[in-house]
Motif scaffolding. Structure first.
Motif, PDB file in Angstrom:
ATOM      1  N   VAL A 112     -26.029   8.656 -13.696  1.00  0.00           N
ATOM      2  CA  VAL A 112     -27.523   8.671 -12.733  1.00  0.00           C
ATOM      3  C   VAL A 112     -28.036   9.702 -12.299  1.00  0.00           C
ATOM      4  O   VAL A 112     -28.493   9.940 -10.694  1.00  0.00           O
ATOM      5  CB  VAL A 112     -27.251   7.188 -11.070  1.00  0.00           C
ATOM      6  N   GLN A 113     -29.736   9.668 -12.888  1.00  0.00           N
ATOM      7  CA  GLN A 113     -30.262  10.610 -12.659  1.00  0.00           C
ATOM      8  C   GLN A 113     -31.158  10.946 -11.486  1.00  0.00           C
ATOM      9  O   GLN A 113     -31.860  11.829 -10.575  1.00  0.00           O
ATOM     10  CB  GLN A 113     -31.516  11.433 -13.920  1.00  0.00           C
ATOM     11  N   VAL A 114     -31.833   9.905 -10.390  1.00  0.00           N
ATOM     12  CA  VAL A 114     -32.832   9.073 -10.122  1.00  0.00           C
ATOM     13  C   VAL A 114     -32.602   7.317  -9.206  1.00  0.00           C
ATOM     14  O   VAL A 114     -32.098   6.863  -9.862  1.00  0.00           O
ATOM     15  CB  VAL A 114     -34.228   9.735 -10.381  1.00  0.00           C
TER      16      VAL A 114
ATOM     17  N   GLY B 183     -26.762  17.377  -8.790  1.00  0.00           N
ATOM     18  CA  GLY B 183     -25.174  17.504  -9.519  1.00  0.00           C
ATOM     19  C   GLY B 183     -23.996  16.734  -8.741  1.00  0.00           C
ATOM     20  O   GLY B 183     -24.541  16.269  -8.037  1.00  0.00           O
ATOM     21  N   TRP B 184     -23.323  17.741  -9.698  1.00  0.00           N
ATOM     22  CA  TRP B 184     -21.542  16.537  -9.384  1.00  0.00           C
ATOM     23  C   TRP B 184     -20.723  17.822  -8.555  1.00  0.00           C
ATOM     24  O   TRP B 184     -20.718  18.570  -9.428  1.00  0.00           O
ATOM     25  CB  TRP B 184     -21.254  16.204 -10.376  1.00  0.00           C
ATOM     26  N   ASP B 185     -20.227  17.759  -7.573  1.00  0.00           N
ATOM     27  CA  ASP B 185     -19.160  19.065  -6.801  1.00  0.00           C
ATOM     28  C   ASP B 185     -17.886  18.805  -7.191  1.00  0.00           C
ATOM     29  O   ASP B 185     -16.622  19.195  -6.533  1.00  0.00           O
ATOM     30  CB  ASP B 185     -19.893  19.192  -5.577  1.00  0.00           C
ATOM     31  N   GLY B 186     -17.427  17.493  -7.914  1.00  0.00           N
ATOM     32  CA  GLY B 186     -16.069  17.024  -8.379  1.00  0.00           C
ATOM     33  C   GLY B 186     -15.690  15.724  -7.426  1.00  0.00           C
ATOM     34  O   GLY B 186     -14.807  15.353  -7.798  1.00  0.00           O
ATOM     35  N   ILE B 187     -16.285  15.587  -6.255  1.00  0.00           N
ATOM     36  CA  ILE B 187     -16.132  14.686  -5.684  1.00  0.00           C
ATOM     37  C   ILE B 187     -17.641  13.435  -5.301  1.00  0.00           C
ATOM     38  O   ILE B 187     -16.779  12.827  -5.846  1.00  0.00           O
ATOM     39  CB  ILE B 187     -15.748  15.184  -4.217  1.00  0.00           C
ATOM     40  N   ASP B 188     -18.307  14.536  -4.838  1.00  0.00           N
ATOM     41  CA  ASP B 188     -19.494  13.379  -5.083  1.00  0.00           C
ATOM     42  C   ASP B 188     -20.819  13.489  -5.676  1.00  0.00           C
ATOM     43  O   ASP B 188     -20.891  15.018  -6.330  1.00  0.00           O
ATOM     44  CB  ASP B 188     -20.477  13.334  -3.192  1.00  0.00           C
ATOM     45  N   VAL B 189     -21.712  12.983  -5.636  1.00  0.00           N
ATOM     46  CA  VAL B 189     -23.257  13.548  -6.183  1.00  0.00           C
ATOM     47  C   VAL B 189     -23.721  14.043  -4.983  1.00  0.00           C
ATOM     48  O   VAL B 189     -24.163  14.146  -3.929  1.00  0.00           O
ATOM     49  CB  VAL B 189     -24.126  12.146  -6.724  1.00  0.00           C
ATOM     50  N   GLN B 190     -24.581  15.027  -5.699  1.00  0.00           N
ATOM     51  CA  GLN B 190     -25.051  16.059  -4.717  1.00  0.00           C
ATOM     52  C   GLN B 190     -26.483  15.566  -4.389  1.00  0.00           C
ATOM     53  O   GLN B 190     -27.465  15.737  -5.083  1.00  0.00           O
ATOM     54  CB  GLN B 190     -25.450  17.005  -4.860  1.00  0.00           C
TER      55      GLN B 190
END
Length: 184
Positions: free
Chosen positions: A31-33, A76-83
């Motif tokens: 999901v981008q936006v 971006g994705w931190d490996g756990i959640d979307v920022q």
């Protein structure tokens, strides 16, 4: 041979049916936006709907500014959640503090796939340095200036000109203006 064709046909049918059931899900990190609206609730499937936008406090308070629409961009994705980075049109006196975007997992709470339209945002609303200065600037001075500039001009009635043409002067009489300083 008929048995093999039947098995292949059945497998294709089951796979196609499974993809139809999955029509309302999307991988969260793709999901981008997100566009979230005040006064609207999220879509829900497994849980109860929640408001798309919900203020939960902050130094400015929740009633000082209520956004109509907020747009959050996937940073971006931190490996756990979307920022997420969330923005709205607001006065320079305010900013978002803590934001928390949450979405309903499609099949279970930790599902990486989410139900489309199920995301909501909780946020705090904080005063910026400019907002804090306005609040300190002479106590209630900024409130009186706003009243004087926005409310009073509509309350002051100007006399009709005797020409009968219905024209009015755009300037209020000097005695109708509020003094620059108020003594309490």
């Amino acid at each position: 041979m008929k048995y093999l064709i039947t098995v292949v046909f059945l497998c294709l049918f089951v796979l196609q049916t499974e993809s139809w059931n999955d029509g309302g899900s999307v991988l969260l990190r793709e999901v981008q936006v997100l566009t979230l609206y005040q006064g609207r609730n999220t879509n829900s499937r497994r849980t109860s709907p929640i408001p798309q936008l919900q203020c939960v406090g902050g130094s400015a308070g929740c009633s000082s500014f209520v956004p109509d629409v907020v747009q959050c961009q996937n940073k971006g994705w931190d490996g756990i959640d979307v920022q997420w980075e969330c923005k709205t049109d607001m006065d320079d006196a305010y900013r978002f503090g803590r934001i928390e975007v949450s979405c309903e997992g499609f099949n279970h709470p930790d599902d990486p796939y989410i139900l489309k339209g199920s995301c909501g945002m909780e946020y705090t609303l904080e005063l910026t340095e400019q907002g804090q200065q306005r609040g300190r600037g002479g106590g209630w001075g900024w409130v009186w200036r706003r009243i004087r500039l926005q409310l009073l001009p509509g309350l002051v009635r100007l006399p009709e000109e005797p020409s009968g043409r219905g024209t009015r002067t755009a300037r209020a009489p000097r005695e109708a203006m509020w003094p620059e300083t108020l003594v309490a």
